[in-house]
Design an enzyme around this catalytic site. Structure first.
Site, mmCIF file in Angstrom:
data_model
loop_
_atom_site.group_PDB
_atom_site.id
_atom_site.type_symbol
_atom_site.label_atom_id
_atom_site.label_comp_id
_atom_site.label_asym_id
_atom_site.label_seq_id
_atom_site.Cartn_x
_atom_site.Cartn_y
_atom_site.Cartn_z
ATOM 1 N N SER A 124 0.832 -1.200 0.000
ATOM 2 C CA SER A 124 0.000 0.000 0.000
ATOM 3 C C SER A 124 0.863 1.246 0.000
ATOM 4 O O SER A 124 1.959 1.262 0.582
ATOM 5 C CB SER A 124 -0.860 -0.028 1.272
ATOM 6 O OG SER A 124 -1.480 1.210 1.478
ATOM 7 N N TYR A 149 -1.736 -0.800 10.884
ATOM 8 C CA TYR A 149 -2.029 -1.404 9.572
ATOM 9 C C TYR A 149 -0.861 -1.155 8.610
ATOM 10 O O TYR A 149 -0.364 -2.073 7.955
ATOM 11 C CB TYR A 149 -3.335 -0.836 8.990
ATOM 12 C CG TYR A 149 -3.481 -1.112 7.526
ATOM 13 C CD1 TYR A 149 -3.762 -2.401 7.072
ATOM 14 C CD2 TYR A 149 -3.285 -0.107 6.568
ATOM 15 C CE1 TYR A 149 -3.856 -2.671 5.715
ATOM 16 C CE2 TYR A 149 -3.379 -0.365 5.218
ATOM 17 C CZ TYR A 149 -3.663 -1.651 4.792
ATOM 18 O OH TYR A 149 -3.733 -1.929 3.454
ATOM 19 N N LYS A 153 2.097 -3.759 6.565
ATOM 20 C CA LYS A 153 2.479 -3.795 5.147
ATOM 21 C C LYS A 153 3.992 -3.587 5.011
ATOM 22 O O LYS A 153 4.671 -4.261 4.235
ATOM 23 C CB LYS A 153 1.723 -2.708 4.366
ATOM 24 C CG LYS A 153 0.227 -2.926 4.310
ATOM 25 C CD LYS A 153 -0.111 -4.160 3.502
ATOM 26 C CE LYS A 153 -1.573 -4.502 3.547
ATOM 27 N NZ LYS A 153 -1.900 -5.792 2.951
ATOM 28 N N GLY A 294 -3.900 12.036 11.224
ATOM 29 C CA GLY A 294 -3.090 11.109 10.427
ATOM 30 C C GLY A 294 -3.156 11.352 8.930
ATOM 31 O O GLY A 294 -2.392 10.757 8.167
HETATM 32 P P1 NAD Z 1 -11.017 -6.741 1.532
HETATM 33 O O1 NAD Z 1 -11.191 -6.701 3.007
HETATM 34 O O2 NAD Z 1 -12.208 -6.517 0.678
HETATM 35 O O3 NAD Z 1 -10.331 -8.117 1.098
HETATM 36 C C1 NAD Z 1 -9.447 -8.822 1.951
HETATM 37 C C2 NAD Z 1 -9.920 -10.259 1.992
HETATM 38 O O4 NAD Z 1 -9.051 -11.015 2.823
HETATM 39 C C3 NAD Z 1 -11.333 -10.399 2.563
HETATM 40 O O5 NAD Z 1 -12.094 -11.205 1.701
HETATM 41 C C4 NAD Z 1 -11.108 -11.082 3.907
HETATM 42 O O6 NAD Z 1 -12.195 -11.900 4.265
HETATM 43 C C5 NAD Z 1 -9.837 -11.868 3.635
HETATM 44 N N1 NAD Z 1 -9.002 -12.205 4.793
HETATM 45 C C6 NAD Z 1 -8.521 -11.375 5.758
HETATM 46 N N2 NAD Z 1 -7.761 -12.055 6.623
HETATM 47 C C7 NAD Z 1 -7.742 -13.348 6.205
HETATM 48 C C8 NAD Z 1 -7.122 -14.519 6.664
HETATM 49 N N3 NAD Z 1 -6.358 -14.538 7.765
HETATM 50 N N4 NAD Z 1 -7.319 -15.670 5.987
HETATM 51 C C9 NAD Z 1 -8.090 -15.693 4.875
HETATM 52 N N5 NAD Z 1 -8.704 -14.603 4.388
HETATM 53 C C10 NAD Z 1 -8.525 -13.441 5.044
HETATM 54 O O7 NAD Z 1 -9.868 -5.694 1.157
HETATM 55 P P2 NAD Z 1 -9.385 -5.194 -0.269
HETATM 56 O O8 NAD Z 1 -9.733 -3.738 -0.362
HETATM 57 O O9 NAD Z 1 -9.828 -6.119 -1.335
HETATM 58 O O10 NAD Z 1 -7.815 -5.281 -0.047
HETATM 59 C C11 NAD Z 1 -7.056 -6.416 -0.470
HETATM 60 C C12 NAD Z 1 -5.629 -6.233 -0.012
HETATM 61 O O11 NAD Z 1 -5.120 -5.017 -0.541
HETATM 62 C C13 NAD Z 1 -5.489 -6.116 1.516
HETATM 63 O O12 NAD Z 1 -4.304 -6.775 1.896
HETATM 64 C C14 NAD Z 1 -5.371 -4.622 1.738
HETATM 65 O O13 NAD Z 1 -4.644 -4.333 2.908
HETATM 66 C C15 NAD Z 1 -4.611 -4.193 0.496
HETATM 67 N N6 NAD Z 1 -4.836 -2.782 0.130
HETATM 68 C C16 NAD Z 1 -6.101 -2.308 0.020
HETATM 69 C C17 NAD Z 1 -6.311 -0.971 -0.294
HETATM 70 C C18 NAD Z 1 -7.693 -0.387 -0.374
HETATM 71 O O14 NAD Z 1 -7.828 0.840 -0.273
HETATM 72 N N7 NAD Z 1 -8.736 -1.185 -0.582
HETATM 73 C C19 NAD Z 1 -5.205 -0.134 -0.530
HETATM 74 C C20 NAD Z 1 -3.915 -0.675 -0.412
HETATM 75 C C21 NAD Z 1 -3.739 -2.010 -0.082
HETATM 76 C C1 WQD Z 2 -9.359 9.927 0.975
HETATM 77 C C2 WQD Z 2 -9.524 11.433 1.162
HETATM 78 C C3 WQD Z 2 -9.717 12.092 3.474
HETATM 79 C C4 WQD Z 2 -13.549 10.066 4.172
HETATM 80 C C5 WQD Z 2 -6.763 4.905 3.026
HETATM 81 C C6 WQD Z 2 -5.696 4.204 3.826
HETATM 82 C C7 WQD Z 2 -4.610 3.698 2.904
HETATM 83 C C8 WQD Z 2 -5.196 2.863 1.761
HETATM 84 C C9 WQD Z 2 -6.323 3.560 1.066
HETATM 85 C C10 WQD Z 2 -5.098 0.562 2.417
HETATM 86 C C11 WQD Z 2 -8.709 11.991 2.319
HETATM 87 C C12 WQD Z 2 -11.004 12.388 2.717
HETATM 88 C C13 WQD Z 2 -12.400 10.556 3.588
HETATM 89 C C14 WQD Z 2 -14.558 10.984 4.572
HETATM 90 C C15 WQD Z 2 -13.195 12.794 3.743
HETATM 91 N N1 WQD Z 2 -5.747 1.631 2.245
HETATM 92 N N2 WQD Z 2 -12.233 11.894 3.376
HETATM 93 N N3 WQD Z 2 -14.345 12.311 4.332
HETATM 94 O O1 WQD Z 2 -6.919 7.950 3.849
HETATM 95 O O2 WQD Z 2 -6.114 8.309 1.456
HETATM 96 O O3 WQD Z 2 -6.182 6.037 2.391
HETATM 97 O O4 WQD Z 2 -7.288 4.009 2.039
HETATM 98 O O5 WQD Z 2 -3.937 0.357 2.281
HETATM 99 O O6 WQD Z 2 -3.741 2.981 3.687
HETATM 100 O O7 WQD Z 2 -5.160 5.116 4.769
HETATM 101 O O8 WQD Z 2 -8.299 7.143 1.874
HETATM 102 O O9 WQD Z 2 -10.673 7.171 1.255
HETATM 103 O O10 WQD Z 2 -10.060 7.325 3.706
HETATM 104 O O11 WQD Z 2 -9.584 9.276 2.221
HETATM 105 O O12 WQD Z 2 -13.067 13.996 3.555
HETATM 106 O O13 WQD Z 2 -15.597 10.611 5.125
HETATM 107 O O14 WQD Z 2 -10.896 11.696 1.499
HETATM 108 O O15 WQD Z 2 -9.422 13.085 4.395
HETATM 109 O O16 WQD Z 2 -8.283 13.275 1.947
HETATM 110 P P1 WQD Z 2 -6.828 7.477 2.469
HETATM 111 P P2 WQD Z 2 -9.730 7.651 2.292
#
Ligand code: NAD
Ligand code: WQD
Length: 338
Positions: A124, A149, A153, A294
């Site tokens: 991420s 979190y 990563k 944050g």
């Molecule tokens: P999500 O929660 O929709 O998908 C994660 C999946 O992993 C879920 O289906 C959950 O049930 C499963 N899971 C969690 N722990 C598990 C375990 N111990 N064993 C088996 N299954 C398990 O999230 P997502 O948005 O699809 O994200 C997928 C990956 O990408 C995650 O690792 C997340 O941290 C990373 N990521 C997501 C974002 C985002 O904004 N969505 C951004 C950057 C990184």
């Molecule tokens: C986006 C923008 C908020 C909600 C997060 C995780 C990051 C990654 C992606 C997993 C920001 C603003 C948000 C609201 C708002 N996930 N906002 N009102 O914080 O960039 O990233 O998700 O890895 O690790 O931190 O995403 O969608 O929460 O926020 O004004 O109700 O929207 O301040 O500027 P963020 P977000």
């Protein structure tokens, strides 16, 4: 190729399963459904007309993972499984460290024992912490994360780098996602957060569908063009396609690469609200409130390495992202529950 997707029932995993199947690969999913539903996998099968082998198991469960590897031959693993809510990770750090790190360690150990040494990992942009400058490049020094979190990563990246250093047979691709939004254009699969969403786009769609009253905009006094936070929003279908390229790449070499998956373009909170209203013809009432702890002013990728190494770049527009997010929410007001 036969690909194991851990967490393949989740938001990014389900879209990636569609992309892998459409590219002609076979897909097996392992998920414990802690944050997803089986219905997502069923809908992937419906969309693609192909079947998926599905295991309900926890990736931290070594015996279960051994059984899955005993029963299948995988060419590569995409490790999506993990807990991802930033705020929750601050409240429940041990649960986040245990789940995310233990699952990654267990998956890698079992892979190694079965001679499957190609892994694509969901990292991420959060590992960049508070950036000194944007756009963010993969070779920039990561000074530290702002929440547990993010640290999970960061640590898993280090674990996978160490694994490559220790054994030249491993092929690792660390994908740093920016802000994935949107949904499959069919409106059949999409993001399905539990409770009140933390992230911007699911919050907006819940306001638009009438389940929440208004959006709170977290601050309009940042040093950005309109004062609201700027992020690199990427369509989940583009992101999913990036994983197909990453798997292809993992087949061609050994070693470890860190690769940003973003568009390279930053949009503000108000850009998102205005575009959502315009393309969908629906009002999103909002109130400007204080900054969220944050948050950083601006975060967006330098996407050059993905273009050079993976031959991939994002293609979909912000309009596509807003239209597809809304179609999914409108057609599925209660997510995958009937
Ligand atoms: P999500 O929660 O929709 O998908 C994660 C999946 O992993 C879920 O289906 C959950 O049930 C499963 N899971 C969690 N722990 C598990 C375990 N111990 N064993 C088996 N299954 C398990 O999230 P997502 O948005 O699809 O994200 C997928 C990956 O990408 C995650 O690792 C997340 O941290 C990373 N990521 C997501 C974002 C985002 O904004 N969505 C951004 C950057 C990184
Ligand atoms: C986006 C923008 C908020 C909600 C997060 C995780 C990051 C990654 C992606 C997993 C920001 C603003 C948000 C609201 C708002 N996930 N906002 N009102 O914080 O960039 O990233 O998700 O890895 O690790 O931190 O995403 O969608 O929460 O926020 O004004 O109700 O929207 O301040 O500027 P963020 P977000």
């Amino acid at each position: 190729m036969h690909i194991l997707t851990t967490g393949g029932a989740g938001f990014i995993g389900s879209h990636t399963c569609v992309a892998l199947l459409e590219a002609g690969h076979s897909v097996t999913v392992v998920d414990n459904f802690v944050n997803s539903q089986k219905e997502a996998v069923r809908r992937v099968e419906e969309l693609t007309g192909k079947s998926i082998k599905l295991y309900e198991a926890d990736c931290c469960d070594r015996d279960a993972m051994e059984k899955i590897f005993d029963e299948n031959h995988f060419d590569a693993v995409i490790h999506f499984a993990g807990l991802k809510a930033v705020g929750e990770s601050v409240q429940q750090p041990l649960r986040y460290y245990r789940n995310n790190i233990d699952s990654a360690l267990t998956v890698c150990e079992v892979m190694g024992r079965h001679g499957c040494k190609r892994i694509v990992f969901s990292s991420s942009a959060t590992v960049y912490g508070v950036p000194d400058e944007v756009p963010l490049r993969e070779d920039m020094f990561c000074k530290g994360c702002t929440n547990p979190y993010g640290w999970t990563k960061y640590m898993i990246e280090k674990i996978l780098m160490g694994l490559c250093d220790s054994d030249p047979e491993w092929s690792v691709v660390l994908l740093r996602y920016f802000n994935p939004i949107g949904a499959h254009e069919s409106g059949r699969i999409g993001e399905n957060p539990n409770g009140i969403p933390n992230n911007l786009m699911p919050f907006i769609t819940k306001v638009a569908v009438g389940q929440l009253d208004h959006l709170n905009v977290f601050g309009n006094d940042y040093d950005t063009p309109d004062g609201t936070g700027v992020r690199d929003y990427i369509h989940v279908v583009d992101l999913a396609r990036g994983h197909v390229h990453a798997c292809d790449y993992a087949m061609t070499r050994t070693g470890c690469d860190i690769i940003n998956l973003g568009t390279g373009v930053g949009y503000s909170v108000l850009d998102i609200v205005n575009t959502f209203e315009k393309v969908n013809g629906i009002k999103v009432p909002y109130v400007i409130g204080p900054r969220r702890a944050g948050d950083v002013a601006a975060c967006y990728a330098d996407p050059k390495k993905a273009a050079e190494v993976l031959h991939w770049k994002a293609e979909k527009s912000l309009e596509d992202m807003c239209r597809d997010s809304w179609r999914w929410q409108k057609n599925n007001p209660n997510g995958y529950s009937a």
